[in-house]
Scaffold this motif. Structure first.
Motif, PDB file in Angstrom:
ATOM      1  N   GLY A 135      79.880  37.983  70.640  1.00 39.44           N
ATOM      2  CA  GLY A 135      78.450  36.617  70.597  1.00 39.44           C
ATOM      3  C   GLY A 135      78.112  36.572  69.705  1.00 39.44           C
ATOM      4  N   PHE A 136      78.704  35.586  69.715  1.00 45.90           N
ATOM      5  CA  PHE A 136      77.080  34.565  68.021  1.00 45.90           C
ATOM      6  C   PHE A 136      76.101  33.972  67.898  1.00 45.90           C
ATOM      7  CE2 PHE A 136      82.127  33.676  67.788  1.00 45.90           C
ATOM      8  CZ  PHE A 136      82.088  33.555  66.633  1.00 45.90           C
ATOM      9  N   CYS A 137      75.226  34.482  67.034  1.00 46.26           N
ATOM     10  CA  CYS A 137      73.465  34.541  66.767  1.00 46.26           C
ATOM     11  C   CYS A 137      73.074  35.375  68.316  1.00 46.26           C
ATOM     12  CB  CYS A 137      73.448  33.586  66.933  1.00 46.26           C
ATOM     13  SG  CYS A 137      71.705  32.883  65.523  1.00 46.26           S
ATOM     14  N   TRP A 138      72.670  33.825  68.830  1.00 43.18           N
ATOM     15  CA  TRP A 138      71.975  34.173  70.932  1.00 43.18           C
ATOM     16  C   TRP A 138      72.938  34.975  71.511  1.00 43.18           C
ATOM     17  CZ3 TRP A 138      73.441  31.758  74.741  1.00 43.18           C
ATOM     18  CH2 TRP A 138      72.666  32.130  76.144  1.00 43.18           C
ATOM     19  N   GLY A 139      73.970  34.470  71.098  1.00 38.38           N
ATOM     20  CA  GLY A 139      75.051  34.764  71.981  1.00 38.38           C
ATOM     21  C   GLY A 139      75.674  36.323  71.687  1.00 38.38           C
ATOM     22  N   GLY A 140      75.107  36.774  70.838  1.00 37.91           N
ATOM     23  CA  GLY A 140      75.731  38.598  70.371  1.00 37.91           C
ATOM     24  C   GLY A 140      74.000  39.343  70.899  1.00 37.91           C
ATOM     25  N   LYS A 141      72.934  38.791  71.014  1.00 35.55           N
ATOM     26  CA  LYS A 141      72.173  39.439  71.916  1.00 35.55           C
ATOM     27  C   LYS A 141      72.116  39.664  73.374  1.00 35.55           C
ATOM     28  CE  LYS A 141      67.817  41.121  72.901  1.00 35.55           C
ATOM     29  NZ  LYS A 141      67.796  41.690  71.801  1.00 35.55           N
ATOM     30  N   VAL A 142      73.399  38.414  73.649  1.00 38.42           N
ATOM     31  CA  VAL A 142      73.576  37.930  75.039  1.00 38.42           C
ATOM     32  C   VAL A 142      75.008  39.300  75.498  1.00 38.42           C
ATOM     33  CG1 VAL A 142      74.165  37.193  77.141  1.00 38.42           C
ATOM     34  CG2 VAL A 142      72.753  36.447  75.961  1.00 38.42           C
ATOM     35  N   ALA A 143      75.616  39.309  74.578  1.00 41.65           N
ATOM     36  CA  ALA A 143      76.997  40.087  74.767  1.00 41.65           C
ATOM     37  C   ALA A 143      76.469  41.682  74.031  1.00 41.65           C
ATOM     38  CB  ALA A 143      77.532  39.568  73.078  1.00 41.65           C
ATOM     39  N   THR A 144      75.348  41.750  73.649  1.00 47.63           N
ATOM     40  CA  THR A 144      74.992  43.073  73.209  1.00 47.63           C
ATOM     41  C   THR A 144      74.286  43.567  74.344  1.00 47.63           C
ATOM     42  OG1 THR A 144      75.108  43.080  71.214  1.00 47.63           O
ATOM     43  CG2 THR A 144      73.412  44.682  71.865  1.00 47.63           C
ATOM     44  N   LEU A 145      73.536  43.178  75.451  1.00 50.72           N
ATOM     45  CA  LEU A 145      73.626  43.614  76.880  1.00 50.72           C
ATOM     46  C   LEU A 145      74.160  43.470  77.761  1.00 50.72           C
ATOM     47  CD1 LEU A 145      70.081  41.171  76.849  1.00 50.72           C
ATOM     48  CD2 LEU A 145      69.922  43.704  75.528  1.00 50.72           C
ATOM     49  N   ALA A 146      75.025  42.662  78.015  1.00 50.70           N
ATOM     50  CA  ALA A 146      75.988  42.648  78.718  1.00 50.70           C
ATOM     51  C   ALA A 146      76.972  44.090  78.702  1.00 50.70           C
ATOM     52  CB  ALA A 146      76.865  41.892  78.256  1.00 50.70           C
ATOM     53  N   GLY A 147      76.564  44.688  77.204  1.00 50.50           N
ATOM     54  CA  GLY A 147      77.952  46.199  77.072  1.00 50.50           C
ATOM     55  C   GLY A 147      77.023  46.765  77.585  1.00 50.50           C
ATOM     56  N   THR A 148      75.787  47.281  78.345  1.00 49.85           N
ATOM     57  CA  THR A 148      74.988  47.975  78.005  1.00 49.85           C
ATOM     58  C   THR A 148      75.593  48.970  79.852  1.00 49.85           C
ATOM     59  OG1 THR A 148      72.973  46.856  79.396  1.00 49.85           O
ATOM     60  CG2 THR A 148      73.099  47.681  76.539  1.00 49.85           C
ATOM     61  N   GLU A 149      75.849  48.651  80.075  1.00 46.50           N
ATOM     62  CA  GLU A 149      76.195  48.812  81.889  1.00 46.50           C
ATOM     63  C   GLU A 149      78.078  49.091  81.999  1.00 46.50           C
ATOM     64  OE1 GLU A 149      74.922  46.545  84.992  1.00 46.50           O
ATOM     65  OE2 GLU A 149      72.824  46.233  83.844  1.00 46.50           O
ATOM     66  N   ALA A 150      78.587  49.856  82.651  1.00 44.85           N
ATOM     67  CA  ALA A 150      79.432  50.416  82.925  1.00 44.85           C
ATOM     68  C   ALA A 150      80.068  49.181  83.535  1.00 44.85           C
ATOM     69  CB  ALA A 150      80.065  51.755  83.310  1.00 44.85           C
ATOM     70  N   ASN A 151      80.708  47.876  82.914  1.00 45.73           N
ATOM     71  CA  ASN A 151      81.001  46.910  84.290  1.00 45.73           C
ATOM     72  C   ASN A 151      82.396  46.237  84.002  1.00 45.73           C
ATOM     73  OD1 ASN A 151      80.458  45.877  81.981  1.00 45.73           O
ATOM     74  ND2 ASN A 151      78.622  44.415  82.525  1.00 45.73           N
ATOM     75  N   GLY A 152      83.484  46.837  83.128  1.00 45.74           N
ATOM     76  CA  GLY A 152      84.821  46.058  83.674  1.00 45.74           C
ATOM     77  C   GLY A 152      84.884  45.912  81.928  1.00 45.74           C
ATOM     78  N   ILE A 153      83.525  45.589  81.118  1.00 46.03           N
ATOM     79  CA  ILE A 153      83.977  45.260  79.611  1.00 46.03           C
ATOM     80  C   ILE A 153      84.352  46.306  78.958  1.00 46.03           C
ATOM     81  CG2 ILE A 153      82.498  44.471  77.310  1.00 46.03           C
ATOM     82  CD1 ILE A 153      82.422  42.128  80.585  1.00 46.03           C
ATOM     83  N   SER A 154      85.163  46.136  77.607  1.00 37.90           N
ATOM     84  CA  SER A 154      86.166  46.853  77.589  1.00 37.90           C
ATOM     85  C   SER A 154      85.388  47.202  75.559  1.00 37.90           C
ATOM     86  CB  SER A 154      87.412  46.540  76.999  1.00 37.90           C
ATOM     87  OG  SER A 154      88.247  46.486  78.210  1.00 37.90           O
ATOM     88  N   ALA A 155      84.863  46.240  75.409  1.00 40.85           N
ATOM     89  CA  ALA A 155      84.144  46.505  73.415  1.00 40.85           C
ATOM     90  C   ALA A 155      83.279  45.142  74.314  1.00 40.85           C
ATOM     91  CB  ALA A 155      85.331  46.481  72.727  1.00 40.85           C
ATOM     92  N   VAL A 156      82.397  44.802  72.416  1.00 35.43           N
ATOM     93  CA  VAL A 156      81.229  44.324  72.439  1.00 35.43           C
ATOM     94  C   VAL A 156      81.482  43.991  70.702  1.00 35.43           C
ATOM     95  CG1 VAL A 156      78.994  43.042  72.427  1.00 35.43           C
ATOM     96  CG2 VAL A 156      79.817  44.566  74.304  1.00 35.43           C
TER      97      VAL A 156
END
Length: 191
Positions: A135-156
């Motif tokens: 995620g870039f800038c605003w998208g970095g916040k979105v990506a960080t929040l998406a990585g707070t759950e074990a939802n199949g995301i491997s890395a942020v």
């Protein structure tokens, strides 16, 4: 908030660039830019800045797909309702008012976690075994929040992230990297 660099650094190829991927519908979104090989089982989802599909975002996706030998996806989370370059930086009362109005209506990062999860689910169902978020800038916040759950995301990875909150880092459930720029709050970014 976007830094001035978001609007002042030109793309790698400023004129005549021919994109390598295509726009398709993906997950529950009508539009996503997709480039790179699907058969590797690796997918990288780029969450753009509030400026949306800039030349830098498309070229960056193509370069990343080639160098990482992965499928790269740039979902249109904002559905074409991007912030205007002319508001950045919000250095006049009028620009600030426009920015604040847009952010109140479109900018809350929490709004985009479900559409982003639908993209990740679609990629997994299509064969992606590892999915990274950048995620870039605003998208970095979105990506960080998406990585707070074990939802199949491997890395942020968050690049010059906006709205940095040290509390977010304690909740991230996957490998995480934060690359700040000179414009970020160093105390918040050193969490």
């Amino acid at each position: 908030m976007s830094s001035e660099a978001c609007c002042s650094i030109p793309p790698v190829v400023s004129e005549g660039y021919e994109k390598k991927g295509e726009f398709i519908s993906l997950g529950n979104l009508e539009k996503a830019y997709v480039t790179g090989p699907k058969e590797t089982g690796r997918a990288i989802v780029i969450v753009y800045d509030v400026i949306g599909y800039s030349s830098q975002a498309i070229q960056g996706a193509d370069i990343l797909a080639l160098s990482a030998k992965a499928q790269v996806i740039v979902p249109d989370l904002l559905q074409g309702d991007f912030a205007d370059h002319s508001w950045i930086p919000p250095d006049t009362p009028e620009k600030l008012q426009r920015w604040q109005r847009w952010y109140a209506e479109r900018g809350n990062p929490l709004t985009y976690l479900e559409p982003l999860a639908s993209v990740a689910d679609t990629l997994r169902n299509g064969g992606a075994q590892k999915i990274g978020l950048v995620g870039f800038c605003w998208g970095g916040k979105v990506a960080t929040l998406a990585g707070t759950e074990a939802n199949g995301i491997s890395a942020v990875v968050a690049v010059h992230p906006g709205m940095v909150d040290p509390n977010d880092a304690t909740a991230v459930a996957v490998p995480f990297a934060l690359y700040d720029s000179k414009d970020e709050d160093k105390d918040a970014a050193s969490c």
